[in-house]
Design an enzyme around this catalytic site. Structure first.
Site, mmCIF file in Angstrom:
data_model
loop_
_atom_site.group_PDB
_atom_site.id
_atom_site.type_symbol
_atom_site.label_atom_id
_atom_site.label_comp_id
_atom_site.label_asym_id
_atom_site.label_seq_id
_atom_site.Cartn_x
_atom_site.Cartn_y
_atom_site.Cartn_z
ATOM 1 N N SER A 101 0.809 -1.208 0.000
ATOM 2 C CA SER A 101 0.000 0.000 0.000
ATOM 3 C C SER A 101 0.852 1.271 0.000
ATOM 4 O O SER A 101 1.594 1.542 -0.942
ATOM 5 C CB SER A 101 -0.952 -0.035 1.196
ATOM 6 O OG SER A 101 -1.891 0.985 1.162
ATOM 7 N N ASP A 240 -2.454 6.457 -3.351
ATOM 8 C CA ASP A 240 -1.312 5.801 -2.730
ATOM 9 C C ASP A 240 -0.820 4.689 -3.643
ATOM 10 O O ASP A 240 -1.312 4.524 -4.760
ATOM 11 C CB ASP A 240 -1.666 5.280 -1.334
ATOM 12 C CG ASP A 240 -2.677 4.140 -1.364
ATOM 13 O OD1 ASP A 240 -3.406 4.021 -2.368
ATOM 14 O OD2 ASP A 240 -2.743 3.364 -0.389
ATOM 15 N N ASP A 242 -1.104 1.510 -3.949
ATOM 16 C CA ASP A 242 -1.958 0.469 -4.527
ATOM 17 C C ASP A 242 -3.336 0.981 -4.938
ATOM 18 O O ASP A 242 -4.192 0.208 -5.345
ATOM 19 C CB ASP A 242 -2.083 -0.725 -3.576
ATOM 20 C CG ASP A 242 -2.944 -0.431 -2.355
ATOM 21 O OD1 ASP A 242 -3.005 0.743 -1.942
ATOM 22 O OD2 ASP A 242 -3.554 -1.366 -1.815
ATOM 23 N N ASP A 244 -5.934 2.423 -3.338
ATOM 24 C CA ASP A 244 -7.185 2.358 -2.573
ATOM 25 C C ASP A 244 -7.378 3.573 -1.679
ATOM 26 O O ASP A 244 -8.385 3.672 -0.973
ATOM 27 C CB ASP A 244 -7.281 1.064 -1.762
ATOM 28 C CG ASP A 244 -6.174 0.904 -0.727
ATOM 29 O OD1 ASP A 244 -5.321 1.811 -0.605
ATOM 30 O OD2 ASP A 244 -6.159 -0.146 -0.035
#
Length: 444
Positions: A101, A240, A242, A244
């Site tokens: 992440s 960010d 990833d 999400d």
């Protein structure tokens, strides 16, 4: 049961150290395969962000799943919510994301989605952990899973994202800076906004395996602020690593966080008569959001910090909108998990419908000063059990009274204690937070 590997968001750690090693990840793939193979289709989708370690871990997962008799389907670099969406549309048994992440490139992690595109239920994760204690036993050669690749995955997800924006609206005339954090949205997000009509200026779209989240993206929005002002853009959008999480910047350079974005989306849904119940926030949600929503008779309830807990409370109450001030926003009327691109489109939809700028929309909420200090601790001691820390918290709460809050919580991924103090007076709030943080540092 006590968990050895799974945290609140899968398995995460530093690459090369347990549990993020090739041998562990291969066994994790095998164990997950053994549990999931009992279900049905045997297809498991694998996506990843842009970290260099993703290649190594992808190969390890592929080997483990194949050994268990499942069919790995490789997506390549894809946002976490894209894997959730594609898992549903391909009727796969599960989806796996290789990502840490918003963490630096030297960290990585593994998280799973169910066939419904939601986080795996606790009982499935527990079953996987239990299977990890067994020795790997490869299925017969004729039953080994055959790997394949979906080459058009990015295009499929781009079209899905666009479908969450009303066909009668467009982004014509809007100048947007899009910061992809050199992460998984780099080849997705710019196309979504361009194809809806926006003039898109990109940054953080040149991943090299080592620069993910490096002074760009939603956890480092200052770069976006500077670019928005430099380009005289209407707004900026930062994701960010990833994809999400979402942070936006208005034309004045003001950072619009997850609480303010939730407010904008909730108000638009209420005006359209499509807001179900209220909004789920977390213990970190700013009191300003609670006050602003109350003025519109929109209830707010707080879950523990973490999108898993937001989702659980949304499902329990039958509500559709929730999120965190970090920008992890869940719009269950559109998709099954937190999705930065989809959330951004819901904000832009609200702006288009209202005929207002992001600056105007966010001006209706006044956030309380909130100071967050991350204090690193070492060893096995628990700072929360320290008498001096507990006394400092009681003293702060007495000073703040009914117009403020104190919250101490441990990070789920790092040896950090997060000290949050919130109230009406910023100077007072900062002093109280620093005093508590000093006691945490001194605690042994």
């Amino acid at each position: 049961m006590s968990r050895k590997y799974f945290g609140t968001d899968g398995v995460r750690g530093k690459v090369g150290e347990m549990p993020i090693t090739p041998d562990f990840v291969m066994k994790l793939g095998w164990a997950a395969g053994k549990v999931l193979a009992k279900q049905g289709s045997k297809k498991v989708l694998i996506g990843k962000d842009t970290r260099i370690s993703g290649y190594m871990l992808e190969a390890a997962l592929e080997a483990g799943l194949s050994a268990a008799g499942l069919k790995p389907v490789l997506l390549g670099p894809m946002p976490t919510p894209a894997v959730a969406y594609l898992t549903r549309t391909f009727r796969a048994e599960a989806g796996v994301v290789i990502s840490a992440s918003h963490n630096p490139y030297y960290d990585n992690g593994i998280k799973f989605f169910s066939a419904q595109g939601t986080k795996l239920p606790d009982e499935i994760e527990n079953a996987i952990e239990k299977t990890m204690d067994e020795d790997i036993r490869c299925v017969e050669s004729a039953q080994l899973g055959k790997a394949s690749r979906i080459d058009d995955a990015p295009g499929r997800y781009i079209e899905f994202c666009k479908s969450t924006f009303p066909g009668e609206l467009n982004l014509d005339g809007l100048k947007i800076v899009v910061d992809c954090a050199h992460g998984a949205t780099y080849h997705i997000a710019p196309s979504v906004f361009r194809e809806l009509g926006a003039d898109v200026i990109t940054m953080g779209c040149a991943p090299d395996g080592l620069n993910i989240n490096d002074h760009v993206g939603s956890t480092a929005p200052q770069a976006l602020v500077e670019r928005v002002l430099q380009e005289k853009a209407d707004l900026g959008i930062a994701f960010d690593g990833d994809g999400d999480r979402l942070i936006m910047v208005d034309h004045t350079g003001y950072e619009v966080d997850g609480d303010e974005l939730l407010y904008i989306i909730a108000c638009d849904l209420q005006q359209q008569g499509s807001l179900t119940g209220g909004v789920v926030g977390t213990l970190m949600t700013n009191m300003g959001l609670e006050v602003a929503l109350a003025k519109r008779d929109i209830p707010l309830v707080r879950a523990k910090v973490g999108d898993r807990y937001v989702m659980e409370l949304l499902q329990e109450k039958g509500w559709r909108l929730g999120g965190e001030n970090s920008g992890h926003i869940i719009c269950l009327d559109q998709t099954t998990t937190g999705d930065g691109i989809v959330a951004a489109l819901q904000v832009l939809k609200a702006a288009s419908r209202a005929g207002k700028t992001l600056f105007e929309l966010r001006s209706d909420i006044r956030k309380f000063p909130q100071i967050l200090i991350n204090v690193r601790f070492v060893g096995d001691h628990d700072p929360l059990l320290s008498a001096s820390v507990q006394q400092a918290v009681r003293d702060a709460e007495k000073i703040l009274g009914q117009t403020g809050r104190v919250l101490l919580r441990k990070s789920g991924t790092e040896p950090l204690l997060r000290v949050m103090v919130e109230g009406e007076n910023e100077q007072q709030v900062r002093q109280l937070a620093e005093k508590i943080a000093a006691e945490v540092t001194a605690a042994k």
